[in-house]
Design a protein around this motif. Structure first.
Motif, PDB file in Angstrom:
ATOM      1  N   PRO A   1       0.835  -1.204   0.000  1.00 45.87           N
ATOM      2  CA  PRO A   1       0.000   0.000   0.000  1.00 45.87           C
ATOM      3  C   PRO A   1       0.870   1.254   0.000  1.00 45.87           C
ATOM      4  O   PRO A   1       2.031   1.228   0.440  1.00 45.87           O
TER       5      PRO A   1
ATOM      6  N   ASN B   1      -4.369  -9.222   4.530  1.00 46.21           N
ATOM      7  CA  ASN B   1      -4.869  -7.842   4.556  1.00 46.21           C
ATOM      8  C   ASN B   1      -5.563  -7.561   5.885  1.00 46.21           C
ATOM      9  O   ASN B   1      -6.343  -8.380   6.369  1.00 46.21           O
TER      10      ASN B   1
ATOM     11  N   PHE C   1      -7.888  -4.427   7.598  1.00 51.76           N
ATOM     12  CA  PHE C   1      -8.588  -3.157   7.391  1.00 51.76           C
ATOM     13  C   PHE C   1      -9.114  -2.652   8.723  1.00 51.76           C
ATOM     14  O   PHE C   1      -9.684  -3.428   9.500  1.00 51.76           O
TER      15      PHE C   1
ATOM     16  N   TYR D   1      -5.761   0.669   5.288  1.00 51.39           N
ATOM     17  CA  TYR D   1      -5.478  -0.619   4.664  1.00 51.39           C
ATOM     18  C   TYR D   1      -4.036  -0.985   4.983  1.00 51.39           C
ATOM     19  O   TYR D   1      -3.109  -0.229   4.686  1.00 51.39           O
TER      20      TYR D   1
ATOM     21  N   SER E   1      -1.095  -3.989   4.674  1.00 53.84           N
ATOM     22  CA  SER E   1      -0.681  -5.212   3.990  1.00 53.84           C
ATOM     23  C   SER E   1       0.787  -5.104   3.624  1.00 53.84           C
ATOM     24  O   SER E   1       1.303  -4.002   3.364  1.00 53.84           O
TER      25      SER E   1
ATOM     26  N   TRP F   1     -13.880   4.333   2.622  1.00 57.54           N
ATOM     27  CA  TRP F   1     -14.594   3.082   2.392  1.00 57.54           C
ATOM     28  C   TRP F   1     -16.087   3.359   2.302  1.00 57.54           C
ATOM     29  O   TRP F   1     -16.594   4.340   2.850  1.00 57.54           O
TER      30      TRP F   1
ATOM     31  N   PHE G   1     -13.191   0.046  -1.413  1.00 60.36           N
ATOM     32  CA  PHE G   1     -12.153   0.851  -0.786  1.00 60.36           C
ATOM     33  C   PHE G   1     -11.570   1.829  -1.805  1.00 60.36           C
ATOM     34  O   PHE G   1     -11.395   1.491  -2.976  1.00 60.36           O
TER      35      PHE G   1
ATOM     36  N   ILE H   1      -6.378  -4.674  -3.747  1.00 58.38           N
ATOM     37  CA  ILE H   1      -5.776  -5.250  -2.554  1.00 58.38           C
ATOM     38  C   ILE H   1      -5.078  -6.557  -2.916  1.00 58.38           C
ATOM     39  O   ILE H   1      -5.317  -7.145  -3.982  1.00 58.38           O
TER      40      ILE H   1
ATOM     41  N   SER I   1      -8.564 -11.729   4.618  1.00 57.96           N
ATOM     42  CA  SER I   1      -8.703 -10.358   5.100  1.00 57.96           C
ATOM     43  C   SER I   1      -9.400 -10.314   6.455  1.00 57.96           C
ATOM     44  O   SER I   1     -10.350 -11.066   6.702  1.00 57.96           O
TER      45      SER I   1
END
Length: 359
Positions: free
Chosen positions: A226, A276, A278, A307, A309, A318, A331, A341, A346
């Motif tokens: 990200p 992931n 969130f 986010y 990752s 979002w 997102f 993503i 997740s």
């Protein structure tokens, strides 16, 4: 005199002809060729037929291709630990309930391979408001009595342990013997679920608008960071309990803790892990004397989220695009562009504003 004049004319003529000859002999310049721009054709990546629509990973059984996922409500208080069956979930939502304890909604893309899941708990309205965006079957044991009409309007395909006639719910006798409170002992017999659905003729095919991937994923072999700061640790404060995540650089996954203790699946003995993470901030308030919550589950262009990752954290917006329960969760980056993503499991926290730290 005439002879001299004639001679001069001869010389002028000779030099003129020589000049013309030199002009004729001067090579002509070739016109410059304009190079044509190289046209690069974009090759569209072909998705495997068994792509898991919740994770983007090609791991669905043949029997589950094009079929609906399953959403299961799971107890998530320390006294109910260890849970089991949650380690196989493709997506886990964690949202506060009464007293600011939290509850899981675990989603499984393959309805034919759902494990036995414990401890199953009751429904709060904002969980099916999220599950409907995946066209999921909904599994719980009991409900908040004030939301019966709302759930009826959603037209859920709901399986409730309070009204089980299919042998899908039971109490874990070992837990009862070990002294667990009754509310921490309910389990869902996932391995029997597909046969019950099929034998009763309940719709198992995904709705037309849910047959593609649930999220915009990066490429099949990509691992993209990200756009943001380094992030190897996440701490989320829900009020009565906390969730932490620590980045495992070898696995490229975030390992989950509950109140700073590793959160382990009681059957596999493995720590919950996600590609992931969130954190979606929203408005949450108390709506009655019992402590039931009002939760803004729709988000919007002014919403705030994060986010996390692959060792980085990115600030995002979002929304449930369309603002209805059946809308997809989407997102966006801070400029309003949809983000992609990484493929994998997740974890999604929906929580109060400004209650997460990243380091």
């Amino acid at each position: 005199m005439k002879k001299l004049t004639a001679l001069l004319l001869v010389f002028v003529l000779i030099f003129s002809l020589a000049g013309c000859k030199k002009e004729e002999e001067k090579p002509k310049e070739e016109p410059k060729k304009t190079e044509e721009p190289e046209v690069v054709e974009e090759v569209k990546e072909e998705m495997p037929a068994n792509q898991n629509l919740l994770t983007g990973v090609a791991d669905l059984s043949d029997a589950a291709i094009g079929k609906r996922p399953v959403a299961i409500m799971v107890n998530n208080v320390p006294k109910a630990m260890p849970q089991y069956g949650v380690g196989q979930a493709d997506i886990i939502f964690e949202i506060p309930v009464e007293g600011d304890a939290t509850r899981f909604m675990a989603l499984y893309a393959d309805y034919t391979t759902v494990p036995r899941v414990c401890a199953v708990r009751s429904c709060r309205y904002y969980f099916p408001a999220m599950s409907q965006g995946f066209d999921a079957f909904y599994v719980n044991w009991g409900i908040d009595d004030t939301i019966g009409d709302y759930l009826a309007e959603l037209n859920l395909d709901q399986f409730d342990g309070m009204y089980d006639g299919n042998g899908l719910f039971a109490r874990d006798q070992e837990r009862l013997n070990a002294g667990y409170a009754l509310e921490h002992t309910a389990y869902f017999e996932g391995p029997s679920f597909a046969s019950v659905v099929d034998s009763q003729g309940i719709r198992s095919d995904l709705a037309e608008d849910k047959k593609d991937a649930a999220f915009s994923f990066n490429g099949l072999t990509e691992q993209v960071q990200p756009k943001g700061d380094d992030c190897t640790a996440v701490d989320i404060n829900f009020g009565a309990q906390t969730s932490q995540f620590t980045y495992d650089t070898e696995k490229n996954m975030y390992l989950k803790q509950l109140n700073s203790e590793p959160q382990i699946d009681g059957v596999t003995q493995e720590q919950l892990a996600f590609t992931n993470v969130f954190v979606l901030e929203t408005d949450i308030s108390i709506r009655d004397d019992i402590g039931h919550k009002n939760v803004d589950w729709a988000g919007g262009p002014d919403s705030t989220g994060y986010y996390i990752s692959n060792g980085k954290v990115q600030k995002i917006h979002w929304a449930k695009e369309g603002g209805t329960e059946s809308s997809r969760l989407t997102f966006y980056d801070e400029s309003g562009e949809k983000i992609k993503i990484n493929r994998g499991k997740s974890y999604i926290a929906i929580n109060y504003h400004s209650q997460a730290t990243f380091s």
